[in-house]
Design an enzyme around this catalytic site. Structure first.
Site, short mmCIF file in Angstrom:
data_model
loop_
_atom_site.label_atom_id
_atom_site.label_comp_id
_atom_site.label_asym_id
_atom_site.label_seq_id
_atom_site.Cartn_x
_atom_site.Cartn_y
_atom_site.Cartn_z
N ARG A 168 0.84 -1.19 0.00
CA ARG A 168 0.00 0.00 0.00
C ARG A 168 0.89 1.25 0.00
O ARG A 168 1.53 1.56 0.99
CB ARG A 168 -0.93 0.02 1.22
CG ARG A 168 -1.77 1.31 1.30
CD ARG A 168 -2.96 1.19 2.22
NE ARG A 168 -2.63 1.17 3.64
CZ ARG A 168 -3.54 1.27 4.61
NH1 ARG A 168 -4.83 1.40 4.32
NH2 ARG A 168 -3.18 1.22 5.88
N ASP A 454 -3.52 2.73 13.97
CA ASP A 454 -2.74 3.43 12.96
C ASP A 454 -3.29 4.84 12.82
O ASP A 454 -4.08 5.30 13.64
CB ASP A 454 -2.69 2.65 11.64
CG ASP A 454 -4.00 2.66 10.87
OD1 ASP A 454 -4.97 3.32 11.30
OD2 ASP A 454 -4.07 2.01 9.81
#
Length: 556
Positions: A168, A454
């Site tokens: 990603r 996150d």
């Protein structure tokens, strides 16, 4: 101290620290490839970001996002994406995490079907993290990666069977300030994609992709025009290295509210390169608040109450499954962020039960796979998906969810129900500051209160605090009748900082970046205008430019 210099093509300057290992990744040909991508697509990217700003202005003036009448043909016609490559057919459980060396090995060895190596929300984008991450990914694809943990005196290596690797890159909005192309910072995602693709496309297709790949996850998109840019980037990359059209495959995270109305269009733009969509649920809630920042009638309850059973979240998940399966690709579920609780078997079992319940909901709804943040959750998640899917690799052909065809704009925008509490305000503040302190110290994936957090958690904490402050929300339950204002928030910040210091210990507190994080987080929560991304502001604090004579902090 190594004072070597990188061999760069014309128009490229590297301001990050020199390292002989990094120089292999930042080879002249690889940088030339990144520069070509930047030059070809920078105007398209600037235009797409400008269109985001125009959409924001519209929402701030009272408009609501919705399906675009101009693209109704794409939504209504029958068409499918390219067939899913055999190497990516079974994605029942995917583990995600940053790209530090030990994490990469453990994740690939974790018995998950896929490891999504994250250069985005689970990574603090320091120069060291990003380029050492590229070194680690290259070694992983080559099969040579190992790690000697000196503390445990243990050597980590890859098993014979490993998870498939998806990468990603960062979102369109983030710059890479350590690399200048024609005098301006490079686009972060083109650096991430370009370096990884250039070095690994050949080995990946041979060893992992069965002729396809590399595989990617694409974050933070708001409109199909952004997917169109990615598609053009993929086509250019395939042409440059001479591989077949449709070799690269990507899953798009539907993690912004505007994108839920663009799912068909996004898949259409990426038709040859798509392997599905994913429910990025924390970012999606963050985007709901951000989209409706000027709508006082759309205030969210405590973020812990905004789960997948809320009508707007269930509708989003159901429509995503229906759209993906109609177009022949994977519909991936959301993250299980729990961390096994080693010293409390009762609490651990209760946490695992929540995970099982959530995964059962996902597989029964028709999802083809799900995410886990910790290897300890993989057996429980895998068991649920295997038990409910039999021997099938996915549910693309078997669960069509025609019932979700009737979902309306109102379903997708329905205001969630719940209470707004003092504990909600406190948790947002405590978690937001601790996450940001870790991020400023170089860690983007942070265990807090038995959950792996996150950047999405910090973002929703920040925008919710901002929203409650802006509209003077009246608290329920433990703060009954009290209104959220600057005085109350200042008191909460002070008390939560004292609690953080008590929890982590004074030595760690003084050494850490807690005070700097508190300053940034508080400023963002109390700002008259809402910043689009916390990480854009905070990025200035981690950029270190290296001149010949040594490091220079870019901004402070």
């Amino acid at each position: 101290m190594d004072l070597g210099t990188y061999d760069v093509p014309e128009g490229v300057d590297i301001l990050g620290r020199y390292d002989a290992e990094f120089a292999k990744i930042l080879a002249k040909d690889a940088l030339k490839f990144v520069a070509e991508l930047q030059r070809e697509f920078r105007n398209d990217i600037k235009h797409a970001l400008e269109r985001r700003r125009e959409a924001k202005k519209k929402y701030n003036e009272g408009s609501l996002p919705g399906f675009d009448p101009a693209t109704s043909d794409i939504r209504e016609q029958e068409w499918v994406c390219a067939p899913v490559p055999p190497a990516a057919a079974d994605r029942k459980v995917e583990i995600t995490g940053p790209v530090d060396r030990k994490m990469v090995i453990n994740a690939l060895n974790s018995a998950a079907k896929v490891f999504m190596a994250d250069l985005e929300d689970a990574l603090s984008p320091t120069w060291e993290n990003l380029i050492s991450g590229q070194v680690n990914l290259k070694d992983a694809v080559d099969g040579t990666i190992s790690f000697h943990d000196k503390v445990r005196n243990r050597i980590y290596k890859l098993n014979d069977q490993t998870a498939k690797l998806f990468v990603r890159p960062r979102g369109w909005h983030l710059p890479e300030a350590h690399i200048l192309i024609d005098g301006e910072p490079a686009t972060g995602c083109l650096v991430d994609f370009g370096l990884y693709f250039y070095h690994n496309h050949s080995a990946f297709r041979r060893t992992q992709g069965a002729g396809f790949g590399p595989f990617f996850y694409l974050p933070k998109m708001e409109h199909s025009r952004e997917a169109k840019i990615w598609n053009s980037v993929f086509e250019k990359a395939e042409d440059v290295v001479g591989i077949e059209r449709g070799s690269i495959r990507a899953t798009v995270l539907i993690e912004t509210l505007p994108a839920v109305f663009q799912m068909n269009e996004i898949l259409y733009e990426l038709k040859e390169h798509s392997v599905g969509l994913n429910c990025g649920r924390w970012d999606y809630i963050f985007s709901y608040v951000k989209t409706f920042q000027a709508h006082p009638d759309r205030l969210l309850p405590d973020r812990v109450q905004v789960g997948m059973t809320q009508h707007f979240m269930k509708s989003y998940s159901d429509l995503l499954i229906r759209t993906c399966h109609r177009r022949g690709v994977h519909a991936m579920g959301g993250m299980a962020a729990q961390i096994p609780i080693k010293d409390d078997p009762v609490a651990n079992e209760a946490a695992l039960e929540l995970v099982r319940k959530d995964k059962l909901r996902e597989v029964k709804a028709g999802h083809d796979g799900t995410w886990a943040a910790h290897p300890g959750l993989i057996p429980a998640c895998m068991e649920i998906f295997n038990n409910n899917m039999g021997n099938a690799s996915n549910q693309i052909d078997t669960v069509k969810r025609e019932d979700a065809a009737n979902l309306t704009e109102q379903d997708l925008l329905q205001i969630p129900i719940g209470t707004r509490t003092m504990e909600g305000l406190r948790l947002n503040t405590r978690v937001g500051i601790q996450y940001l302190a870790a991020w400023l110290s170089g860690s983007g994936c942070v265990p807090l209160y038995n959950l792996m957090e996150d950047a999405a958690t910090a973002e929703i904490s920040r925008v919710q605090n901002w929203q409650w402050l802006k509209y003077g929300v009246e608290l329920d339950e433990d703060g009954l009748g009290e209104k959220v204002n600057k005085d109350l928030f200042d008191r909460v910040v002070e008390e939560e900082m004292a609690r953080i210091e008590k929890e982590v210990g004074t030595v760690k507190f003084e050494k850490g970046m807690y005070k700097a994080a508190c300053k940034i987080f508080t400023r963002q929560c109390t700002s008259p205008t809402l910043d689009d991304f916390l990480t854009l502001d905070a990025y200035n604090y981690i950029v270190v430019h290296h001149a010949k004579e040594g490091p220079v902090k870019a901004l402070n």
